[in-house]
Write a protein that holds these residues in place. Structure first.
Motif, PDB file in Angstrom:
ATOM      1  N   VAL A  17      50.787  25.642  66.346  1.00 28.72           N
ATOM      2  CA  VAL A  17      51.471  24.355  66.550  1.00 28.72           C
ATOM      3  C   VAL A  17      52.886  24.611  67.035  1.00 28.72           C
ATOM      4  O   VAL A  17      53.591  25.481  66.539  1.00 28.72           O
ATOM      5  N   GLN A  18      53.305  23.792  68.027  1.00 30.11           N
ATOM      6  CA  GLN A  18      54.683  23.808  68.476  1.00 30.11           C
ATOM      7  C   GLN A  18      55.288  22.433  68.208  1.00 30.11           C
ATOM      8  O   GLN A  18      54.614  21.410  68.286  1.00 30.11           O
ATOM      9  N   TYR A  19      56.593  22.450  67.875  1.00 31.57           N
ATOM     10  CA  TYR A  19      57.253  21.222  67.434  1.00 31.57           C
ATOM     11  C   TYR A  19      58.434  20.890  68.349  1.00 31.57           C
ATOM     12  O   TYR A  19      58.983  21.759  69.029  1.00 31.57           O
ATOM     13  N   ALA A  20      58.813  19.615  68.303  1.00 29.13           N
ATOM     14  CA  ALA A  20      60.017  19.144  68.992  1.00 29.13           C
ATOM     15  C   ALA A  20      60.813  18.299  68.011  1.00 29.13           C
ATOM     16  O   ALA A  20      60.256  17.457  67.296  1.00 29.13           O
ATOM     17  N   LEU A  37      55.490  13.411  73.791  1.00 27.87           N
ATOM     18  CA  LEU A  37      55.355  14.722  73.126  1.00 27.87           C
ATOM     19  C   LEU A  37      53.927  14.962  72.646  1.00 27.87           C
ATOM     20  O   LEU A  37      53.367  16.051  72.819  1.00 27.87           O
ATOM     21  N   ARG A  38      53.335  13.933  72.036  1.00 23.57           N
ATOM     22  CA  ARG A  38      51.953  14.091  71.573  1.00 23.57           C
ATOM     23  C   ARG A  38      51.017  14.377  72.738  1.00 23.57           C
ATOM     24  O   ARG A  38      50.104  15.183  72.639  1.00 23.57           O
ATOM     25  N   VAL A  42      52.653  18.571  71.591  1.00 24.27           N
ATOM     26  CA  VAL A  42      53.767  18.995  70.750  1.00 24.27           C
ATOM     27  C   VAL A  42      53.931  17.990  69.618  1.00 24.27           C
ATOM     28  O   VAL A  42      53.870  16.778  69.838  1.00 24.27           O
ATOM     29  N   ASP A  61      58.275  26.059  64.488  1.00 23.71           N
ATOM     30  CA  ASP A  61      58.346  26.657  65.823  1.00 23.71           C
ATOM     31  C   ASP A  61      58.776  25.584  66.811  1.00 23.71           C
ATOM     32  O   ASP A  61      57.953  24.977  67.501  1.00 23.71           O
ATOM     33  N   VAL A  62      60.071  25.319  66.881  1.00 26.59           N
ATOM     34  CA  VAL A  62      60.618  24.241  67.711  1.00 26.59           C
ATOM     35  C   VAL A  62      60.844  24.751  69.126  1.00 26.59           C
ATOM     36  O   VAL A  62      61.530  25.756  69.335  1.00 26.59           O
ATOM     37  N   VAL A  63      60.279  24.023  70.110  1.00 28.47           N
ATOM     38  CA  VAL A  63      60.410  24.429  71.507  1.00 28.47           C
ATOM     39  C   VAL A  63      61.256  23.453  72.313  1.00 28.47           C
ATOM     40  O   VAL A  63      61.591  23.716  73.464  1.00 28.47           O
ATOM     41  N   LEU A 134      59.310  22.044  78.692  1.00 28.66           N
ATOM     42  CA  LEU A 134      58.366  22.808  77.868  1.00 28.66           C
ATOM     43  C   LEU A 134      57.880  24.053  78.597  1.00 28.66           C
ATOM     44  O   LEU A 134      57.746  25.125  77.996  1.00 28.66           O
ATOM     45  N   ARG A 138      58.528  27.704  77.101  1.00 31.09           N
ATOM     46  CA  ARG A 138      57.409  28.597  76.787  1.00 31.09           C
ATOM     47  C   ARG A 138      57.490  29.893  77.587  1.00 31.09           C
ATOM     48  O   ARG A 138      57.155  30.968  77.084  1.00 31.09           O
TER      49      ARG A 138
END
Length: 558
Positions: A17-20, A37-38, A42, A61-63, A134, A138
Motif C-alpha cells: 500500500v502507498q499513501y498520500a 487518489l483512490r 493510493v 509509505d507516503v508518496v 506519482l 515512484r
C-alpha cells in the motif's frame, strides 16, 4: 476534520500500500483529491496540522502530499521551516490546490512546493497532475532502492576485502563482487610492475565459458590511469559504438568479448598508479549513474589500500618466517657444535687427569705446570660451550623453567660451599648471612642455581686476595606482594660507571676486567638476566671502580 490520522481505505496487503497525506480544509477540494487518489491506487490520509503530517510520513509509505491554500495560510512560518527540515517530508512531492486561483508564492517557497493546481478544479486535470507526481515519486523511490541495494553489495565487497591479507584473494573478490553488484558481463583487474604491490591479473565472467576481457596495453594503461587519477575520476564509456573522447577509444574492444559499455577505474596510492579495474557489458549501451561510479571508485580505493597493506604484511611474514628458519638453523648449529666440541674435550680432560695422576709415568714438574694450564683452559672452553648452549636455548624458548618450591637459603649455602675452595685458594672469605625467615620461591632449581653460581663466581673472580664476598637473603613484604631479595656483595675491583649500562650485553666485559686480564666470556650476566626475568624477577647492580660491587636479585616469594 478528525484529530487523528484515519486511512480512508484499507487493503489486505499493507506492504504494497502507498499513501498520500491530504491536508485540505476545503471539503469540496478534499473530496475531489480523495477520489483522484483512490482511482490512482493510493490511500488518502487526513492530516489536520504539521504534527499529523510528520507522523503520517513516519508511520506510512507516503508518496505524495496534497495541501490547499487555506491549510497553507494557517501554518506559521516556523512550522513551515520545521516541515521543510524534516528529512522524510523533504523527499515527498507536494501538490497545492487553490480553488479561488490565489497563491501565496512566499509560503510555497518556504514549504518547498513547486506543483499546484488553481482555479476551477477539473477532475481530469487533477488526475493528470497527480499521475505525473506519482510517476516521478515512484521512479525516485525505485532509484533510491536500487542505490541502497547497490551500496549494500559494494559494502559487502569492501568488508570481504578487509577480512583478508592475501592480495590474490582480494583481486578475485573484487572482480566477482563488482561484476555481480553492477550486473556486468565481464570484469578484469591488472596491476602494473610496481614494488609496492605484487603482479596480479584477475578476471570474472558472468558466463564462465566466455572470453576474458583483453589486457589494456601497458603504456596506454599507465597513461590513461595516471590521467584519470589526476582528475579524480573514472573512464565511463556508455556506448563503444559512439565514443565521445579519445580516451574512449583506448580500451581494446575489437576482440572478444567485444564490450559495448565500460567503466575503467585506476588503482593508485599517493601520486602513483599501479593498476586498474575494468568493468564491461556486452549486451548493449548503458548509462552509468553518478552513484554507480562513486561506489566503483570507493571499492577500488579499498582494493588499492588492501593490496598495499596485504603485500606489505605478506612480505613481513615471509621475512619473519625466514628469520625463524635462520634462528632455528643457528640453534641447531650451536647444538651440533656443542656436541662435536664436548666429545673431544671430554677425551682431552680425561687423559689430562690420567697423565697428571701419573698413570703414564712420572711427570716432570715443569711439564705438570704446563698441563695444569691446559686443564684450566679446557675447563674455560667447556664453560664457554655451556654458556653458548644456554643462550641458544633461551632464544629458542626451549629452556622454560620447571617450577617447584625452592628454599633459596639451602641453595645459596650449597653454591657457597662449592665455591669455597676456589675462594680460599686466593685468600678470599665467603660469608653467608643467616636469613631471618625461610627464603621460599617457586622456580627452576637448576636455573636459579646457575644464577647464583655465576654471581658468586664473578664476585670471587673480581675480588683481590684478602677480600671478601658476602651473601645476604631477606623476605620483603610490600603492597605489590611479598618478594625474596638476595644480595651478593664484594669489595673487589668494581665496575666503571660507563660500563654498567652495557653489562648485560652478550660478550661485553668491563674495561678494567679486560685490562687486568681476568678470564671470562662476557656471557654470564646475560644468562643471569634472562633466567631472572623468566622467573618474574628483577636484577640490579650497584658498583663503582675500586669500591666493589653489589648485585641484587629480587624474586616473587612463594
Amino acid at each position: 476534520m478528525p484529530t487523528a490520522l484515519l486511512p480512508q481505505e484499507e487493503t489486505s496487503d499493507a506492504a504494497d500500500v502507498q499513501y498520500a497525506v491530504v491536508a485540505v480544509r476545503n471539503p469540496d477540494l478534499r473530496a475531489t483529491a480523495e477520489t483522484v487518489l483512490r482511482a490512482a491506487g493510493v490511500v488518502p490520509l487526513q492530516a489536520a496540522d504539521e504534527h499529523q503530517s510528520i507522523r503520517a510520513v513516519q508511520e506510512h509509505d507516503v508518496v505524495l502530499g496534497i495541501v490547499d491554500a487555506e491549510m497553507l495560510a494557517s501554518v506559521r512560518p516556523e512550522q513551515l521551516r520545521r516541515l521543510r527540515q524534516e528529512p522524510l517530508i523533504a523527499g515527498v512531492p507536494i501538490l497545492l490546490l487553490s480553488g479561488n486561483g490565489q497563491l501565496d508564492i512566499e509560503a510555497m517557497v518556504r514549504a518547498g512546493i513547486t506543483h499546484f493546481a488553481s482555479g476551477r478544479m477539473v477532475d481530469e486535470d487533477l488526475t493528470n497532475r497527480v499521475a505525473l507526481l506519482l510517476a516521478g515519486s515512484r521512479a525516485t523511490r525505485r532509484r533510491r532502492i536500487a542505490a541502497a541495494r547497490l551500496r549494500e553489495k559494494t559494502r559487502a565487497v569492501s568488508a570481504a576485502l578487509r577480512a583478508t591479507n592475501d592480495p590474490g584473494q582480494m583481486a578475485a573478490l573484487v572482480v566477482q563482487g563488482l561484476g555481480e553488484a553492477f550486473g556486468a558481463c565481464s570484469v578484469r583487474m591488472d596491476t602494473f610492475p610496481d614494488e609496492r604491490v605484487p603482479k596480479l591479473t584477475a578476471s570474472w565472467n558472468r558466463v564462465p565459458e566466455a572470453a576474458d576481457l583483453p589486457q589494456v596495453p601497458l603504456p596506454d594503461a599507465v597513461l590513461l590511469c595516471s590521467s584519470l587519477w589526476d582528475r579524480e575520476t573514472v573512464l565511463r564509456v556508455e556506448d563503444h559504438l559512439c565514443p565521445g573522447t579519445v580516451e574512449d577509444t583506448i580500451l581494446p574492444t575489437g576482440t572478444p568479448p567485444h564490450p559495448r559499455t565500460s567503466v575503467l577505474a585506476p588503482l593508485a596510492h599517493g601520486d602513483q598508479v599501479f593498476g586498474y579495474v575494468w568493468i564491461a557489458g556486452t549486451a548493449g549501451a548503458r548509462r552509468w549513474s553518478r552513484t554507480e561510479l562513486s561506489l566503483i571508485q570507493h571499492v577500488c580505493g579499498n582494493l588499492a589500500h588492501g593490496l598495499l597493506q596485504g603485500h606489505l604484511i605478506t612480505g613481513q611474514r615471509e621475512v619473519v618466517t625466514r628469520l625463524r628458519e635462520l634462528d632455528q638453523a643457528k640453534t641447531d648449529f650451536v647444538a651440533t657444535v656443542n656436541h662435536e666440541l664436548r666429545t673431544p674435550l671430554t677425551s682431552i680432560t680425561g687423559y689430562l687427569e690420567l697423565i697428571l695422576d701419573g698413570s703414564g709415568g712420572e711427570v716432570p714438574p715443569h711439564v705438570a705446570q704446563m698441563l695444569d694450564i691446559v686443564g684450566r683452559n679446557a675447563v674455560r672452553l667447556n664453560q664457554l660451550i655451556s654458556d653458548l648452549l644456554t643462550i641458544s636455548r633461551a632464544e629458542a624458548q626451549t629452556n622454560l623453567p620447571s617450577v617447584e618450591e625452592i628454599d633459596l637459603g639451602e641453595l645459596l649455602s650449597s653454591v657457597a660451599a662449592a665455591l669455597a675452595p676456589a675462594a680460599a685458594a686466593n685468600a678470599i672469605t665467603v660469608r653467608l648471612a643467616p636469613a631471618a625467615a625461610p627464603l621460599l620461591v617457586d622456580g627452576d632449581k637448576a636455573q636459579l642455581e646457575q644464577v647464583f653460581t655465576n654471581l658468586l663466581s664473578n664476585a670471587v673472580k673480581f675480588t683481590l686476595p684478602d677480600g671478601y664476598v658476602e651473601v645476604r637473603g631477606v623476605v620483603i613484604r610490600g603492597e605489590a606482594g611479598t618478594r625474596v631479595r638476595v644480595e651478593v656483595a664484594d669489595n673487589g675491583i668494581g665496575i666503571p660507571a660507563a660500563d654498567i649500562p652495557k653489562l648485560f650485553q652478550r660478550f661485553f666485559r668491563a674495561s678494567n676486567a679486560a685490562a687486568a686480564a681476568i678470564p671470562g666470556t662476557g656471557l654470564g650476566l646475560a644468562i643471569v638476566q634472562d633466567i631472572v626475568h623468566r622467573h618474574g624477577g628483577e636484577l640490579g647492580i650497584d658498583s663503582a671502580a675500586g669500591r666493589g660491587t653489589t648485585v641484587t636479585v629480587s624474586l616473587p616469594a612463594r
